[in-house]
Design a protein around this motif. Structure first.
Motif, short mmCIF file in Angstrom:
data_model
loop_
_atom_site.label_atom_id
_atom_site.label_comp_id
_atom_site.label_asym_id
_atom_site.label_seq_id
_atom_site.Cartn_x
_atom_site.Cartn_y
_atom_site.Cartn_z
N GLY A 47 51.38 47.87 36.07
CA GLY A 47 50.82 48.96 36.84
C GLY A 47 49.54 48.70 37.58
O GLY A 47 48.91 49.64 38.07
N VAL A 48 49.11 47.44 37.70
CA VAL A 48 47.90 47.13 38.46
C VAL A 48 48.30 46.64 39.84
O VAL A 48 48.84 45.54 39.99
N GLY A 49 48.06 47.47 40.85
CA GLY A 49 48.42 47.10 42.21
C GLY A 49 47.37 46.20 42.84
O GLY A 49 46.24 46.10 42.36
N LEU A 50 47.75 45.53 43.91
CA LEU A 50 46.85 44.58 44.56
C LEU A 50 46.87 44.81 46.07
O LEU A 50 47.88 44.57 46.73
N LYS A 51 45.74 45.29 46.60
CA LYS A 51 45.59 45.45 48.04
C LYS A 51 44.38 44.67 48.55
O LYS A 51 44.44 44.03 49.60
N THR A 52 43.29 44.75 47.79
CA THR A 52 42.05 44.06 48.16
C THR A 52 41.50 43.34 46.95
O THR A 52 41.50 43.89 45.84
N ILE A 53 41.06 42.11 47.15
CA ILE A 53 40.43 41.33 46.08
C ILE A 53 38.94 41.21 46.39
O ILE A 53 38.56 40.80 47.48
N ARG A 54 38.11 41.59 45.43
CA ARG A 54 36.66 41.42 45.58
C ARG A 54 36.21 40.23 44.72
O ARG A 54 36.66 40.08 43.58
N ALA A 55 35.31 39.45 45.25
CA ALA A 55 34.78 38.30 44.51
C ALA A 55 33.39 37.97 45.02
O ALA A 55 33.02 38.35 46.13
N GLY A 56 32.63 37.28 44.20
CA GLY A 56 31.36 36.75 44.66
C GLY A 56 31.60 35.51 45.50
O GLY A 56 32.58 34.77 45.29
N GLU A 57 30.73 35.27 46.47
CA GLU A 57 30.88 34.07 47.31
C GLU A 57 30.32 32.88 46.54
O GLU A 57 29.17 32.46 46.73
N ALA A 58 31.16 32.35 45.65
CA ALA A 58 30.71 31.27 44.77
C ALA A 58 31.92 30.51 44.25
O ALA A 58 33.06 30.97 44.34
N ASN A 59 31.66 29.33 43.70
CA ASN A 59 32.68 28.52 43.02
C ASN A 59 33.89 28.29 43.93
O ASN A 59 33.73 27.92 45.08
N MET A 60 35.10 28.51 43.43
CA MET A 60 36.29 28.23 44.23
C MET A 60 36.37 29.08 45.49
O MET A 60 36.99 28.68 46.48
N GLU A 99 46.10 24.45 45.80
CA GLU A 99 47.26 25.33 45.91
C GLU A 99 47.84 25.65 44.54
O GLU A 99 48.24 26.79 44.27
N GLY A 100 47.86 24.67 43.66
CA GLY A 100 48.36 24.91 42.31
C GLY A 100 47.55 25.96 41.57
O GLY A 100 48.09 26.79 40.83
N ILE A 101 46.24 25.94 41.78
CA ILE A 101 45.38 26.96 41.17
C ILE A 101 45.75 28.34 41.71
O ILE A 101 45.91 29.30 40.96
N VAL A 102 45.90 28.44 43.03
CA VAL A 102 46.27 29.72 43.63
C VAL A 102 47.66 30.16 43.15
O VAL A 102 47.88 31.34 42.86
N PHE A 103 48.59 29.22 43.06
CA PHE A 103 49.93 29.58 42.61
C PHE A 103 49.89 30.15 41.18
O PHE A 103 50.63 31.09 40.85
N SER A 104 49.01 29.60 40.34
CA SER A 104 48.90 30.13 38.98
C SER A 104 48.31 31.54 39.00
O SER A 104 48.71 32.40 38.21
N PHE A 105 47.37 31.80 39.91
CA PHE A 105 46.86 33.16 40.10
C PHE A 105 48.00 34.11 40.47
O PHE A 105 48.14 35.18 39.89
N TYR A 106 48.79 33.70 41.45
CA TYR A 106 49.84 34.58 41.95
C TYR A 106 50.90 34.84 40.88
O TYR A 106 51.42 35.95 40.76
N TYR A 107 51.19 33.82 40.10
CA TYR A 107 52.14 33.97 38.99
C TYR A 107 51.66 35.08 38.04
O TYR A 107 52.44 35.95 37.62
N GLY A 108 50.36 35.07 37.72
CA GLY A 108 49.81 36.09 36.84
C GLY A 108 49.69 37.44 37.51
O GLY A 108 49.88 38.48 36.86
N ILE A 109 49.36 37.46 38.79
CA ILE A 109 49.25 38.73 39.51
C ILE A 109 50.57 39.48 39.50
O ILE A 109 50.62 40.71 39.37
N GLN A 110 51.67 38.77 39.60
CA GLN A 110 52.97 39.42 39.55
C GLN A 110 53.21 40.06 38.18
O GLN A 110 53.85 41.11 38.08
N ILE A 111 52.69 39.46 37.12
CA ILE A 111 52.78 40.08 35.79
C ILE A 111 51.89 41.32 35.74
O ILE A 111 52.29 42.36 35.19
N MET A 112 50.71 41.26 36.31
CA MET A 112 49.82 42.42 36.34
C MET A 112 50.47 43.60 37.05
O MET A 112 50.34 44.75 36.63
#
Length: 495
Positions: free
Chosen positions: A400-413, A383-396
């Motif tokens: 001007g970078v909006g967030l509707k869909t996240i694409r990723a490879g099915e790997a790692n985390m 959860e802490g890892i995800v929270f750090s993602f979300y903290y940065g996403i709010q800065i993004m």
């Protein structure tokens, strides 16, 4: 007909062989099977031997050809993805003069900050779109100041992927995208940043020859071909840093599209058509792989150094390697959302750009010895890892970078249901997982650079969504509450 992609990471070098006609990977391999060493001769230092990268690339190349039963002459082009922001220095004979200073090394923070203040924030941000920070240019400044005898013998500086390509071709080449990630690129002048080179006292001759991301960048020498198990004269036609390349591998090329990774470090990378920047350089803007002056494409990058490495640390140090990552996930689901008040700051892998180059270390908060157990510990970490993602996403979002869909490879985390569900539920974004990785993306890039594909649609033939995670809005409040408590702890640590 095949394309070969390499992904030079900090843990391993992976190779992938892509069938051009079907657009599918026919074989992949990575070396070493255990993680490559990262040396830390002092606190905050992180170095690797470039020769180890080359040796592992050779092993991976030979392995994929053997697995697929493909003849060397059937490989038509090579693409390279590589760990960003590193520094390799060589003499005129391409001999490496010191270990590579890699992305998570923190030694150059003060050199970048001094340059930022001396040049002036307004000029730095308008021309570089970033502070010089802890990037490649600042790392070279550290070498100049602290290792003058080594600096005096430098003929060329390179990013890690430039070095791998130079071992293949004997030519020292880089790209505008690569120079932008090293903070050597002037976005307003569309050329190397002469004012920054002048400030640091760098001669422009230290920079490699510049060629486009998608273009012939040299051909395999006889010696390199023998060591790689490939045919002499095979062209290298693409190179990019790992995060722009990850975006390419997911067909994230246009404004509004978002790519993410969750390996040793974690990244969210969005594409914009406008050259915007964060005044505090907590997220960074570079040239995307398909940028042209006529059709600008900028990659806005959020990087969290301490992500998968935290999960790995728990497995290897706390659990002593006794269980696999899938079993860790099974253990963690026995703890509730928010881990019953246990919180984790995952920042234990060097200075974090998103925290203005602070190095907080990783830490757990609110541990109750009579209430918390292993499930809470694992859940709090993810959860802490995800929270750090979300903290940065709010800065993004602020740039001007909006967030509707996240694409990723099915790997790692992203193999962890706990991790991806937490990310989807906290952000409210749909997550699409694809059958791809960085080495496969580099192979597609090689095909684009060679001109094998008629169009972009043909280049991504074979790329498919293998899993979709929809946010559960009913669970969002619980995640937001836990995130609010996490922010309070982070604020206390950064005051």
């Amino acid at each position: 007909m095949y394309l070969l992609g390499f992904d030079l990471g900090s843990s391993s070098v992976k190779a992938c062989l892509l069938n051009v006609e079907t657009g599918t990977a026919v074989a992949s391999a990575f070396f070493p099977e255990s993680e490559m060493a990262i040396d830390a001769p002092q606190a905050g230092f992180a170095e690797q031997a470039p020769d180890a990268w080359w040796k592992n690339a050779c092993l991976a190349s030979k392995a994929v050809l053997q697995k697929a039963g493909v003849q060397p002459q059937d490989v038509k082009a090579i693409g390279i993805s590589y760990q960003m922001h590193g520094l390799v220095v060589v003499d005129k004979d391409l001999n490496v003069l010191r270990p590579a200073i890699i992305w998570c090394d923190s030694r150059a923070v003060s050199y970048g900050e001094k340059a930022f203040q001396s040049i002036g924030p307004a000029k730095s941000l308008s021309h570089l779109l970033n502070s010089p920070g802890n990037f490649t240019a600042a790392k070279l400044a550290w070498v100049k100041a602290n290792e003058p005898s080594i600096y005096a013998n430098i003929d060329k500086i390179m990013l890690p992927g430039d070095y791998l390509a130079a071992r293949m071709t004997g030519e020292v080449i880089t790209t505008p995208s690569g120079l932008s990630e090293g903070i050597f690129w002037d976005f307003l002048e569309n050329k190397p940043a002469e004012f920054l080179l002048s400030y640091y006292g760098f001669d422009q001759s230290l920079l490699p020859t510049i060629k486009p991301t998608f273009a012939e960048q040299g051909r395999l020498s006889a010696q390199a071909a023998t060591e790689l198990g490939l045919a002499e004269g095979t062209p290298v036609t693409y190179r990019a840093g790992d995060q722009p390349n990850n975006a390419l591998s997911l067909n994230v090329m246009d404004p509004g599209e978002i790519a993410a990774t969750g390996g040793t470090s974690g990244v969210v990378y969005g594409v914009s058509e406008s050259a915007q920047y964060d005044p505090q350089s907590r997220v960074n803007t570079f040239l995307h792989v398909n940028h042209t002056p006529e059709a600008p494409r900028y990659g806005v990058l959020l990087c969290i150094n301490g992500t998968g490495i935290l999960n790995s640390w728990l497995r290897n140090q706390v659990l002593r390697g006794s269980v696999g990552y899938a079993e860790m996930n099974d253990i963690a689901i026995h703890a509730p959302v928010g881990a019953d008040g246990l919180l984790c700051l995952p920042f234990g892998n060097g200075a974090e750009r998103v925290l203005e180059n602070r190095d907080l270390g990783a830490s757990f908060h609110g541990l109750q010895l009579t209430r918390h157990g292993l499930p809470h510990l694992i859940r709090a970490a993810q959860e802490g890892i995800v929270f750090s993602f979300y903290y940065g996403i709010q800065i993004m979002e602020q740039v001007g970078v909006g967030l509707k869909t996240i694409r990723a490879g099915e790997a790692n985390m992203f193999l962890s249901p706990l991790f991806r569900d937490t990310l989807a539920n906290l952000t409210g974004a749909e997550i699409q997982l694809y059958n791809t990785d960085g080495a496969q993306g580099a192979a597609r890039g090689a095909g684009l650079g060679l001109g094998l594909f008629k169009n972009r649609e043909e280049a991504f033939n074979g790329l498919k969504v293998v899993r979709t995670i929809e946010p559960d809005m009913r669970a969002q409040e619980a995640y937001r509450d836990a995130y609010g408590r996490w922010i309070e702890v982070l604020s206390q640590k950064t005051e």
